[in-house]
Design an enzyme around this catalytic site. Structure first.
Site, PDB file in Angstrom:
ATOM      1  N   SER A  86       0.781  -1.244   0.000  1.00 37.53           N
ATOM      2  CA  SER A  86       0.000   0.000   0.000  1.00 37.53           C
ATOM      3  C   SER A  86       0.810   1.290   0.000  1.00 37.53           C
ATOM      4  N   THR A 126      -8.545   2.568  -4.336  1.00 38.28           N
ATOM      5  CA  THR A 126      -8.034   3.868  -3.890  1.00 38.28           C
ATOM      6  C   THR A 126      -8.337   4.956  -4.916  1.00 38.28           C
ATOM      7  N   ASP A 127      -8.439   6.199  -4.445  1.00 39.95           N
ATOM      8  CA  ASP A 127      -8.629   7.322  -5.375  1.00 39.95           C
ATOM      9  C   ASP A 127      -7.406   7.528  -6.269  1.00 39.95           C
ATOM     10  N   GLU A 128      -6.256   6.929  -5.865  1.00 37.03           N
ATOM     11  CA  GLU A 128      -5.029   7.164  -6.647  1.00 37.03           C
ATOM     12  C   GLU A 128      -5.111   6.570  -8.051  1.00 37.03           C
ATOM     13  N   TYR A 151       2.424   1.824  -7.500  1.00 32.49           N
ATOM     14  CA  TYR A 151       1.348   1.419  -6.576  1.00 32.49           C
ATOM     15  C   TYR A 151      -0.022   1.613  -7.224  1.00 32.49           C
ATOM     16  N   LYS A 155      -2.966  -1.061  -8.400  1.00 28.75           N
ATOM     17  CA  LYS A 155      -4.348  -1.041  -7.890  1.00 28.75           C
ATOM     18  C   LYS A 155      -5.330  -0.903  -9.057  1.00 28.75           C
ATOM     19  N   LYS A 190       3.612   6.288   6.776  1.00 31.17           N
ATOM     20  CA  LYS A 190       2.710   7.195   6.050  1.00 31.17           C
ATOM     21  C   LYS A 190       2.790   8.578   6.710  1.00 31.17           C
ATOM     22  N   LEU A 191       2.307   9.616   6.023  1.00 33.84           N
ATOM     23  CA  LEU A 191       2.564  10.988   6.461  1.00 33.84           C
ATOM     24  C   LEU A 191       2.168  11.260   7.921  1.00 33.84           C
ATOM     25  N   TYR A 208       7.867  16.553   1.656  1.00 35.70           N
ATOM     26  CA  TYR A 208       8.340  16.393   0.274  1.00 35.70           C
ATOM     27  C   TYR A 208       8.057  17.657  -0.542  1.00 35.70           C
ATOM     28  N   ARG A 274       8.912  13.452  -3.926  1.00 31.11           N
ATOM     29  CA  ARG A 274       8.645  12.082  -4.394  1.00 31.11           C
ATOM     30  C   ARG A 274       8.613  12.104  -5.924  1.00 31.11           C
ATOM     31  N   HIS A 277       5.166  12.751  -8.119  1.00 28.95           N
ATOM     32  CA  HIS A 277       4.277  13.058  -6.988  1.00 28.95           C
ATOM     33  C   HIS A 277       2.946  13.666  -7.453  1.00 28.95           C
TER      34      HIS A 277
HETATM   35  P1  NAD Z   1      -1.473  -1.721   5.094  1.00 31.29           P
HETATM   36  O1  NAD Z   1      -0.227  -1.688   4.301  1.00 31.29           O
HETATM   37  O2  NAD Z   1      -1.502  -1.084   6.449  1.00 31.29           O
HETATM   38  O3  NAD Z   1      -1.946  -3.239   5.299  1.00 31.29           O
HETATM   39  C1  NAD Z   1      -1.892  -4.186   4.271  1.00 31.29           C
HETATM   40  C2  NAD Z   1      -2.117  -5.566   4.890  1.00 31.29           C
HETATM   41  O4  NAD Z   1      -2.140  -6.529   3.825  1.00 31.29           O
HETATM   42  C3  NAD Z   1      -1.015  -5.991   5.862  1.00 31.29           C
HETATM   43  O5  NAD Z   1      -1.586  -6.555   7.033  1.00 31.29           O
HETATM   44  C4  NAD Z   1      -0.230  -7.037   5.082  1.00 31.29           C
HETATM   45  O6  NAD Z   1       0.366  -8.022   5.930  1.00 31.29           O
HETATM   46  C5  NAD Z   1      -1.321  -7.629   4.201  1.00 31.29           C
HETATM   47  N1  NAD Z   1      -0.790  -8.246   2.977  1.00 31.29           N
HETATM   48  C6  NAD Z   1       0.106  -7.699   2.120  1.00 31.29           C
HETATM   49  N2  NAD Z   1       0.362  -8.561   1.111  1.00 31.29           N
HETATM   50  C7  NAD Z   1      -0.401  -9.665   1.332  1.00 31.29           C
HETATM   51  C8  NAD Z   1      -0.588 -10.883   0.639  1.00 31.29           C
HETATM   52  N3  NAD Z   1       0.090 -11.148  -0.493  1.00 31.29           N
HETATM   53  N4  NAD Z   1      -1.459 -11.780   1.139  1.00 31.29           N
HETATM   54  C9  NAD Z   1      -2.139 -11.529   2.283  1.00 31.29           C
HETATM   55  N5  NAD Z   1      -1.992 -10.395   3.001  1.00 31.29           N
HETATM   56  C10 NAD Z   1      -1.132  -9.464   2.530  1.00 31.29           C
HETATM   57  O7  NAD Z   1      -2.592  -1.098   4.147  1.00 31.29           O
HETATM   58  P2  NAD Z   1      -3.837  -0.154   4.508  1.00 31.29           P
HETATM   59  O8  NAD Z   1      -3.372   1.248   4.548  1.00 31.29           O
HETATM   60  O9  NAD Z   1      -4.578  -0.726   5.641  1.00 31.29           O
HETATM   61  O10 NAD Z   1      -4.692  -0.321   3.172  1.00 31.29           O
HETATM   62  C11 NAD Z   1      -5.623  -1.393   3.040  1.00 31.29           C
HETATM   63  C12 NAD Z   1      -6.268  -1.333   1.664  1.00 31.29           C
HETATM   64  O11 NAD Z   1      -6.926  -0.081   1.495  1.00 31.29           O
HETATM   65  C13 NAD Z   1      -5.282  -1.439   0.508  1.00 31.29           C
HETATM   66  O12 NAD Z   1      -5.872  -2.222  -0.503  1.00 31.29           O
HETATM   67  C14 NAD Z   1      -5.095  -0.004   0.043  1.00 31.29           C
HETATM   68  O13 NAD Z   1      -4.776   0.030  -1.335  1.00 31.29           O
HETATM   69  C15 NAD Z   1      -6.465   0.570   0.319  1.00 31.29           C
HETATM   70  N6  NAD Z   1      -6.520   2.015   0.597  1.00 31.29           N
HETATM   71  C16 NAD Z   1      -5.716   2.559   1.578  1.00 31.29           C
HETATM   72  C17 NAD Z   1      -5.836   3.914   1.876  1.00 31.29           C
HETATM   73  C18 NAD Z   1      -4.989   4.553   2.942  1.00 31.29           C
HETATM   74  O14 NAD Z   1      -5.007   5.780   3.073  1.00 31.29           O
HETATM   75  N7  NAD Z   1      -4.256   3.810   3.755  1.00 31.29           N
HETATM   76  C19 NAD Z   1      -6.759   4.704   1.176  1.00 31.29           C
HETATM   77  C20 NAD Z   1      -7.543   4.114   0.175  1.00 31.29           C
HETATM   78  C21 NAD Z   1      -7.425   2.761  -0.093  1.00 31.29           C
HETATM   79  O1  DAU Z   2      -5.170   8.397  -1.591  1.00 24.24           O
HETATM   80  C1  DAU Z   2      -5.228   7.118  -1.031  1.00 24.24           C
HETATM   81  C2  DAU Z   2      -3.828   6.608  -0.783  1.00 24.24           C
HETATM   82  O2  DAU Z   2      -3.331   7.342   0.332  1.00 24.24           O
HETATM   83  C3  DAU Z   2      -3.779   5.122  -0.506  1.00 24.24           C
HETATM   84  O3  DAU Z   2      -4.206   4.432  -1.656  1.00 24.24           O
HETATM   85  C4  DAU Z   2      -2.366   4.680  -0.116  1.00 24.24           C
HETATM   86  O4  DAU Z   2      -2.364   3.311   0.251  1.00 24.24           O
HETATM   87  C5  DAU Z   2      -1.924   5.507   1.074  1.00 24.24           C
HETATM   88  O5  DAU Z   2      -0.597   5.179   1.410  1.00 24.24           O
HETATM   89  C6  DAU Z   2      -2.027   6.997   0.755  1.00 24.24           C
HETATM   90  O6  DAU Z   2      -1.057   7.377  -0.277  1.00 24.24           O
HETATM   91  P1  DAU Z   2      -0.254   8.750  -0.195  1.00 24.24           P
HETATM   92  O7  DAU Z   2       0.960   8.632  -1.006  1.00 24.24           O
HETATM   93  O8  DAU Z   2      -1.139   9.909  -0.451  1.00 24.24           O
HETATM   94  O9  DAU Z   2       0.091   8.755   1.386  1.00 24.24           O
HETATM   95  P2  DAU Z   2       1.409   9.124   2.189  1.00 24.24           P
HETATM   96  O10 DAU Z   2       1.028   9.149   3.639  1.00 24.24           O
HETATM   97  O11 DAU Z   2       2.583   8.301   1.784  1.00 24.24           O
HETATM   98  O12 DAU Z   2       1.690  10.619   1.733  1.00 24.24           O
HETATM   99  C7  DAU Z   2       0.724  11.650   1.912  1.00 24.24           C
HETATM  100  C8  DAU Z   2       1.299  12.921   1.342  1.00 24.24           C
HETATM  101  O13 DAU Z   2       2.378  13.360   2.178  1.00 24.24           O
HETATM  102  C9  DAU Z   2       1.892  12.780  -0.042  1.00 24.24           C
HETATM  103  O14 DAU Z   2       1.648  13.970  -0.782  1.00 24.24           O
HETATM  104  C10 DAU Z   2       3.390  12.606   0.213  1.00 24.24           C
HETATM  105  C11 DAU Z   2       3.613  13.425   1.462  1.00 24.24           C
HETATM  106  N1  DAU Z   2       4.663  12.963   2.385  1.00 24.24           N
HETATM  107  C12 DAU Z   2       4.637  11.660   2.794  1.00 24.24           C
HETATM  108  C13 DAU Z   2       5.560  11.189   3.697  1.00 24.24           C
HETATM  109  C14 DAU Z   2       5.554   9.736   4.133  1.00 24.24           C
HETATM  110  C15 DAU Z   2       5.589  13.856   2.913  1.00 24.24           C
HETATM  111  O15 DAU Z   2       5.593  15.057   2.557  1.00 24.24           O
HETATM  112  N2  DAU Z   2       6.497  13.392   3.820  1.00 24.24           N
HETATM  113  C16 DAU Z   2       6.528  12.081   4.235  1.00 24.24           C
HETATM  114  O16 DAU Z   2       7.403  11.718   5.059  1.00 24.24           O
END
Ligand code: NAD
Ligand code: DAU
Length: 339
Positions: A86, A126-128, A151, A155, A190-191, A208, A274, A277
């Site tokens: 993720s 994800t919205d990405e 990534y 997705k 994550k941020l 970043y 990044r 970005h």
């Molecule tokens: P995360 O990285 O915290 O957790 C991912 C989990 O998946 C972990 O527990 C990991 O062990 C498990 N995993 C990874 N590979 C695997 C595999 N091959 N088989 C079984 N398990 C596996 O992720 P998250 O932030 O909780 O995100 C969960 C989902 O939501 C993802 O699909 C991500 O794309 C989506 N999403 C995340 C965000 C966000 O802001 N975090 C936003 C929108 C969508």
């Molecule tokens: O939009 C949904 C997505 O949000 C999910 O699909 C992803 O799984 C999740 O990781 C997240 O992606 P982002 O890249 O947006 O999240 P991240 O927390 O890595 O970064 C958020 C913003 O902050 C991005 O613009 C990059 C910036 N950043 C991130 C980190 C880790 C920084 O400026 N400094 C940092 O140290």
């Protein structure tokens, strides 16, 4: 009563979902299927392990044999698919595992679920996948897919496979596309958790580029209630965008957290941007609000204060991740399958 397989239920959103579902739907069976990669942490739901109608299975979604066995053994009727690689930065450094898990793993899971006759499959995306926005406009469900990072490309590949399983086989899959989540149990790379855990230790907080990239932040609880609405009332073949209409620049986020912690803005360190970005994400969630009656509970102000307080009062949780000891617990103490 549902018999549900949750993939990725040891990660950030998945573990919050599993806990919520156990509390709200105690009559349902939940099988938490997770590989425990670096992002999976068994401590996240340790309190649930002794409870009834809950089972953890350590496994890979790309392992067709094991997935098929669990679906059959547990007579699963509902799959909620969170498991993924993720983190965008990791996908830039090492893209291959993203294709393996997010694309191939999702296809293997879809195929096993279809063969098993699963009645509802929610694919968490994800919205990405929509790419990036300029200063105006919002992503709707009909915005063309234009992923920019390895990534988001992986997705998007998974989303297209999910779509194809509906179009080809009428397999009842629904796709959700959510904006950035924050809240308890988010892995400190994550941020938001990076800023909190570094500021608490008076370490520089990396921002970043110019810090003006915009994300649309949603509390993880609100993401989960949206997924709940989709499980209960979503229409197969449909896509549902989920977002909180909470656009903030990264600098606004960092400033707010430092202010909440009483730390100086001088901790901010601008670092190289990044690669590729995305500049701005913002979600139009009118469809899920009007068709499924979903509404977020948290304002950003309430959510960020709750989240900062959670990290302050759960230092052991994130310290064990930073020093790596959480992995030892997973592997030696309680690893392998359990029933
Ligand atoms: P995360 O990285 O915290 O957790 C991912 C989990 O998946 C972990 O527990 C990991 O062990 C498990 N995993 C990874 N590979 C695997 C595999 N091959 N088989 C079984 N398990 C596996 O992720 P998250 O932030 O909780 O995100 C969960 C989902 O939501 C993802 O699909 C991500 O794309 C989506 N999403 C995340 C965000 C966000 O802001 N975090 C936003 C929108 C969508
Ligand atoms: O939009 C949904 C997505 O949000 C999910 O699909 C992803 O799984 C999740 O990781 C997240 O992606 P982002 O890249 O947006 O999240 P991240 O927390 O890595 O970064 C958020 C913003 O902050 C991005 O613009 C990059 C910036 N950043 C991130 C980190 C880790 C920084 O400026 N400094 C940092 O140290």
């Amino acid at each position: 009563m549902r018999r549900m397989l949750v993939t990725g239920g040891m990660g950030f959103i998945g573990s919050n979902f599993v806990r919520y579902w156990r509390e709200r739907h105690p009559e349902d069976t939940v099988v938490n299927y997770d590989l425990l990669t670096y992002a999976g942490n068994r401590n996240n739901v340790a309190d649930l392990e002794e409870g009834p109608r809950y089972r953890f299975v350590r496994g890979d979604i790309a392992d067709a044999r094991q997935v098929g066995q669990v679906l059959a053994e547990e007579r699963i009727d509902t799959v909620v698919h969170f498991a993924a690689e993720s983190h965008v930065d990791r996908s830039i450094a090492e893209p291959q595992s993203f294709v393996g898990t997010n694309v191939l793993g999702t296809q293997i899971l879809l195929e096993a679920a279809r063969r098993h006759g699963v009645a509802r499959f929610v694919h968490i995306s994800t919205d990405e996948v929509y790419g990036t926005l300029g200063p105006e406009g919002l992503f709707s469900e009909s915005t063309p897919l234009a992923p920019n990072s390895p990534y988001s490309a992986s997705k998007a590949g998974a989303d297209l496979l999910a779509r194809a399983y509906f179009e080809t086989y009428r397999f009842p899959v629904m796709i959700t596309r959510c904006s950035n989540n924050y809240g308890p149990y988010q892995f400190p790379e994550k941020l938001i958790p990076t800023v909190i855990t570094r500021a608490l230790r008076d370490q520089p907080v990396p921002v970043y580029g110019d810090g003006l990239n915009v994300r649309d932040w949603l509390h993880v609880h609100d993401h989960i209630t949206a997924v709940e609405r989709v499980i209960e009332a979503g229409i197969p073949g449909e896509v549902y965008n989920i977002g909180g209409s909470n656009e903030r620049t990264n600098l606004q986020i960092v400033h707010r957290i430092l202010q909440e912690l009483g730390k100086p803005f001088s901790l901010i360190e601008f670092v190289p941007d990044r690669l590729g970005h995305d500049r701005r994400y913002a979600i139009d969630s009118a469809k899920i609000r009007s068709q499924l009656g979903w509404n977020p509970l948290y304002t950003f102000e309430e959510g960020i204060v709750q989240t900062v307080n959670w990290y302050v009062s759960h230092a052991e949780w994130w310290q064990s991740i930073l020093d790596g000891t959480y992995r030892r617990i997973d592997q030696a103490g309680r690893g392998g399958q359990s029933g």
